[in-house]
Design an enzyme around this catalytic site. Structure first.
Site, short mmCIF file in Angstrom:
data_model
loop_
_atom_site.label_atom_id
_atom_site.label_comp_id
_atom_site.label_asym_id
_atom_site.label_seq_id
_atom_site.Cartn_x
_atom_site.Cartn_y
_atom_site.Cartn_z
N LYS A 574 40.23 51.72 46.01
CA LYS A 574 39.37 52.01 44.86
C LYS A 574 38.86 53.45 44.88
CE LYS A 574 37.81 47.18 44.28
NZ LYS A 574 37.86 46.85 42.83
N THR A 676 37.72 44.55 36.08
CA THR A 676 36.96 43.97 34.96
C THR A 676 35.66 44.74 34.76
OG1 THR A 676 36.06 42.34 36.50
CG2 THR A 676 37.88 41.62 35.07
N LYS A 680 33.42 45.86 31.23
CA LYS A 680 31.98 45.72 30.98
C LYS A 680 31.38 47.06 30.56
CE LYS A 680 32.06 42.56 34.87
NZ LYS A 680 31.80 42.51 36.34
C1 LIG Z 1 32.57 42.88 37.33
C2 LIG Z 1 32.11 42.83 38.72
C3 LIG Z 1 32.98 43.15 39.76
C4 LIG Z 1 34.40 43.63 39.52
O1 LIG Z 1 34.37 45.04 39.39
P1 LIG Z 1 35.70 45.92 39.49
O2 LIG Z 1 35.24 47.29 39.12
O3 LIG Z 1 36.64 45.36 38.47
O4 LIG Z 1 36.21 45.82 40.87
C5 LIG Z 1 32.52 43.08 41.05
N1 LIG Z 1 31.26 42.71 41.32
C6 LIG Z 1 30.38 42.41 40.34
C7 LIG Z 1 28.99 42.03 40.70
C8 LIG Z 1 30.78 42.45 39.01
O5 LIG Z 1 29.91 42.12 38.05
#
Ligand SMILES: *Cc1c(COP(=O)(O)O)cnc(C)c1O
Length: 835
Positions: A574, A676, A680
């Site tokens: 990442k 994901t 958001k």
């Molecule tokens: C959405 C979410 C993730 C996933 O995040 P990525 O950037 O897609 O890895 C991980 N932890 C929490 C608390 C989330 O709300």
């Protein structure tokens, strides 16, 4: 003995089951709240804790979910409809209260009603602990999917584990991550309903043998097992204002009575108590490894415990309605496997059909392989689960026999398809041979499922051309893509009330159920008055972020600065490291007196590292050390601030997503299956800086190239670059990167901690660096410069922000679930029975 005088099922006791609906108005809700507050929890007038108001409100809301829950269940039961079971070792649900209020449509009524009693709803909501039964994206996806299934009125039930301890709480000590247990159930969980009547018995250990039934048929049986009870706890999953309440059923491990009676009295009391504890340890704790195989026996126990209990639960219901006729089973039931974690469901369903219900192999296999569907979540080879045959043999001997049989039959299919291709058979075998042979769980899931899907377009393509190529050649029709989505209820309507109200005013309220409606916003990007209102809302949301950062990090974030946020699990792929290298680069330029196109920037990074992942933990330490130097420097800190937000979780993301300007999605291309968090942020009007990886590609397609800051190698270029990667050459020829490395190597950020960052420096300079950090550095810095100059033009930035929200409709989990249903589940929506 039953306390019921009339036992006929057709005439349920009206006094118990045909109740008048509970009041949903201000007065009725106030009365319910007062009742629980005063009588159930007995709080006295001096009490100022937010905890009792939270509990009282939660129970009042739960009552109102309960009546609808029963009607949903009844409608499903009566229709005899096809159902899907979403099997997942993780459900990262977050808080339930505000979501329940939103979906019941009583947020405002409740807020007013509490206000009249001198209480502030938003304060009460913060008393709730996050239900953190997941690591990150995979677990949160499961939670978003449940929300969308209920909203679409699809008969989908979630099955998971009720861990006593969820994801650990992250503290920082001198910049180092400290893990603390998350005892989220300590004060009780008002959202769960124990269902001891549906307890299942799960077997472990023992051995197998043949026996003959009374008709002379030979069967196999699993004997001398050590059994554990699986006790279900149900959690309501409300749909959005549609009276549907689906169920998340979580299993908790308990010792059997034999532990309590037999062995206790055999004279080995302490050993028996220890054995009882062993049994109950199964659901004690969530493994905190994200995208990483761990290979511990207890983890396999958890996986089998979930699979066996859930399938038995479905079987119990099946037999109640259909008896022992399984001819329609595959038509009426579907299990969706969330990654390989529940893949043991394939041989377990076989085992139950063969050993418990006496089906023949071919019949059982036909049912199983038409019932299971598998979702792959990762391309990282180190995350692909494999279990030593050795552990299988002692823990699940009957399951191993079945896996061997599945494999033998499968390999003869491979041999028929590719005659004489022994290498193909070796590659595709469910058993990886070697000194310590392993069961390949992904292959088990592939062979046993009628559908295999990836979670973003690129990811699904890479599965077909890479990891699962042989299987794609054999069964191309099994493979499909389901690009992830997130629920717009929690991730827009609930977490961003300012934006929600603006949307409702301008495009109406239908977008909550049909996120494509957000496209109507696009023309407003050209409306100066609308942009101003957008700006005001974003600023208020940034204020909430700044307040949280001030209290938890003791760092001040000025509201005019660019809020640049990267929150997600800490993992090398990442590339939080790339982010902090850019921060060092900015620091360096400021120290050298450059200003250029710079604008004030606040960089926020957050996320948990797996406790055993040393490099990830060291990256957290580096971020914190850089933050200390940057924030303390009066020459630098008017332009640059850095903070690491501890204990990143769902309720933190609910504050961050609305108050972010720039969303960092900077993984090495080809490594992030979907992401994901990126969705958001986009929904809430953040602009993305990102690589062509996972769903970023589709985000960019939807929002347009002009509204996305692209950088870095493509997945294809990444694979090509590996062969001739020379990071030291790149460093020597990139002044900015050379300077950053020089600062790092001089120990500038670890003056009194000599050499601690050497492993990080070595990684960057390593020609085998899998994450190609140096390769993307310059391109990343240029993209950051473009972002900074775009941010200087306020109107330009606001247009981009509006267009990001306007283009985010595709990333609703409702769209994803509609696709799962169209292509895999084929369920008919059902409305709950009228009261
Ligand atoms: C959405 C979410 C993730 C996933 O995040 P990525 O950037 O897609 O890895 C991980 N932890 C929490 C608390 C989330 O709300």
């Amino acid at each position: 003995m039953s306390p019921f005088k009339d036992l006929t099922a057709s005439s349920p006791n009206d006094f118990l089951f045909n109740l008048p609906p509970l009041p949903m108005d201000e007065k009725g809700l106030a009365q319910a709240f007062q009742h629980y507050y005063a009588y159930t929890f007995g709080s006295d007038p001096e009490c100022r804790s937010t905890y009792y108001p939270y509990k009282a409100l939660a129970i009042a809301v739960r009552d109102r979910l309960m009546e609808r829950w029963k009607r949903t269940h009844l409608a499903c039961d009566r229709s005899g409809c096809r159902q899907t079971y979403y099997l997942s070792l993780e459900f990262l649900m977050g808080r339930a209260l505000s979501n329940g209020l939103l979906n019941l449509g009583i947020t405002d009524v409740v807020r007013r009603s509490l206000y009249d009693m001198g209480l502030v709803l938003e304060e009460i909501e913060t008393a709730e602990m996050d239900a953190g039964l997941g690591n990150g994206g995979l677990g949160r996806l499961a939670a978003c999917f449940l929300d969308s299934c209920a909203t679409l009125q699809l008969p989908v039930k979630g099955y998971g584990l009720r861990y006593e301890y969820g994801m650990f709480r992250q503290l920082l000590d001198d910049g180092y991550q400290i893990e603390e247990p998350d005892h989220w159930l300590r004060d009780g969980n008002p959202w769960e309903l124990e269902r001891p009547e549906y307890t299942q018995r799960i077997r472990f250990g023992g051995r197998t043998e043949n026996y003959q039934d009374q008709h002379g048929r030979i069967h196999r049986r699993w004997v001398e097992t050590h059994d554990v009870l699986a006790v279900p706890y149900d959690i309501p999953v409300p749909g959005y204002r549609n009276d549907t309440i689906n169920t998340l059923r979580l299993w908790s491990a308990e010792a059997t009575d034999e532990f309590n009676l037999g062995e206790f009295n055999a004279g080995s009391y302490p050993e028996s108590v220890a054995a009882k504890n062993d049994a109950e340890h199964i659901t004690m704790v969530l493994y905190p490894n994200d995208a990483n195989e761990c290979g511990k026996e207890l983890r396999l126990r958890q996986q089998y415990f979930l699979a066996s209990a859930s399938i038995k639960d479905v079987m119990r219901e099946w037999i109640r309605v259909h008896g022992r006729d399984f001819s329609q089973f595959a038509e009426k039931n579907c299990f969706q496997l969330n990654d390989t974690h529940p893949a043991i469901s394939v041989p377990e369903l076989m085992r139950q059909l063969l050993d418990d219900h006496y089906l023949e192999w071919d019949e059982a296999w036909k049912i199983t392989s038409q019932t299971m569907a598998y979702t792959n979540h990762t391309l990282l080879p180190e995350a692909l689960e494999r279990w030593p045959v050795r552990i299988f043999r002692q823990l699940l001997p009957r399951l191993l026999e079945i896996i061997y049989e599945i494999n033998a039959r499968f390999l003869s299919q491979v041999a028929a398809h590719w005659p004489g291709d022994m290498d193909r058979q070796r590659r595709m075998s469910l058993i990886e041979e070697g000194d310590d042979p392993q069961v390949r769980m992904a292959y088990l899931a592939l062979v046993g499922s009628f559908s295999v899907n990836g979670v973003a377009a690129l990811h699904s393509e890479l599965l077909k051309s890479g990891l699962f190529r042989d299987f794609y050649e054999l069964w191309p029709e099994k493979f499909n893509n389901k690009t992830n989505g997130v629920t717009p209820r929690r991730w827009l309507a609930m977490c961003n009330p300012g934006l929600r109200d603006l949307l409702n005013e301008v495009i109406g309220t239908d977008w909550v159920n049909d996120l494509t409606q957000l496209a109507q916003l696009a023309p407003y990007a050209e409306d100066a008055h609308f942009r101003h209102r957008w700006d005001v809302i974003k600023r208020a949301n940034k204020e909430r972020v700044a307040a949280m950062v001030a209290t938890t990090c003791q760092v001040e974030f000025p509201l005019d600065a660019l809020f640049d946020v990267q929150v997600k699990r800490i993992h090398e792929y990442k590339r939080q490291l790339l982010n902090i290298l850019h921060v060092i680069h900015l620091y360096n330029r400021l120290k050298q007196g450059h200003r250029g196109t710079d604008i004030p920037r606040c960089v926020l990074i957050g996320g948990k590292a797996a406790p055993g992942y040393e490099m990830a933990k060291l990256i957290i330490k580096l971020i914190n050390n850089v933050a200390v130097v940057v924030n303390a420097d009066p020459v630098v800190n008017p332009w640059l601030r850095v903070a690491f937000i501890p204990d990143y979780r769902v309720s933190v993301m609910e504050i961050l997503a609305p108050g972010t300007d720039l969303s960092e999605q900077i993984s090495t291309a080809g490594k992030e299956a979907s992401g994901t968090g990126n969705m958001k942020f986009m929904m809430n009007g953040a602009v993305t800086i990102g690589t062509l990886d996972g769903a970023n590609i589709e985000i960019r397609q939807h929002v347009g190239d002009d509204n996305f800051f692209l950088f870095g190698l493509t997945a294809e270029q990444v694979e090509h670059t590996r062969h001739h990667y020379d990071p030291n050459h790149i460093i020597a020829n990139t002044p900015a990167l050379r300077d950053v490395l020089h600062l790092l190597e001089s120990g500038h950020f670890n003056q009194f901690e000599q050499g601690i960052f050497n492993p990080i420096i070595r990684g960057i300079r390593d020609p085998h660096d899998p994450w190609l950090t140096a390769a993307d550095f310059e391109s990343y810095c240029h993209a950051q410069e473009r972002a900074a100059s775009a941010f200087q033009d306020r109107d330009h930035w606001l247009r981009m922000s509006i267009l990001n929200t306007a283009s985010s409709g595709y990333f609703s989990a409702d769209r994803t679930i509609a696709e799962y249903n169209r292509d895999i589940w084929r369920l008919t929506p059902i409305a709950p029975t009228a009261s």
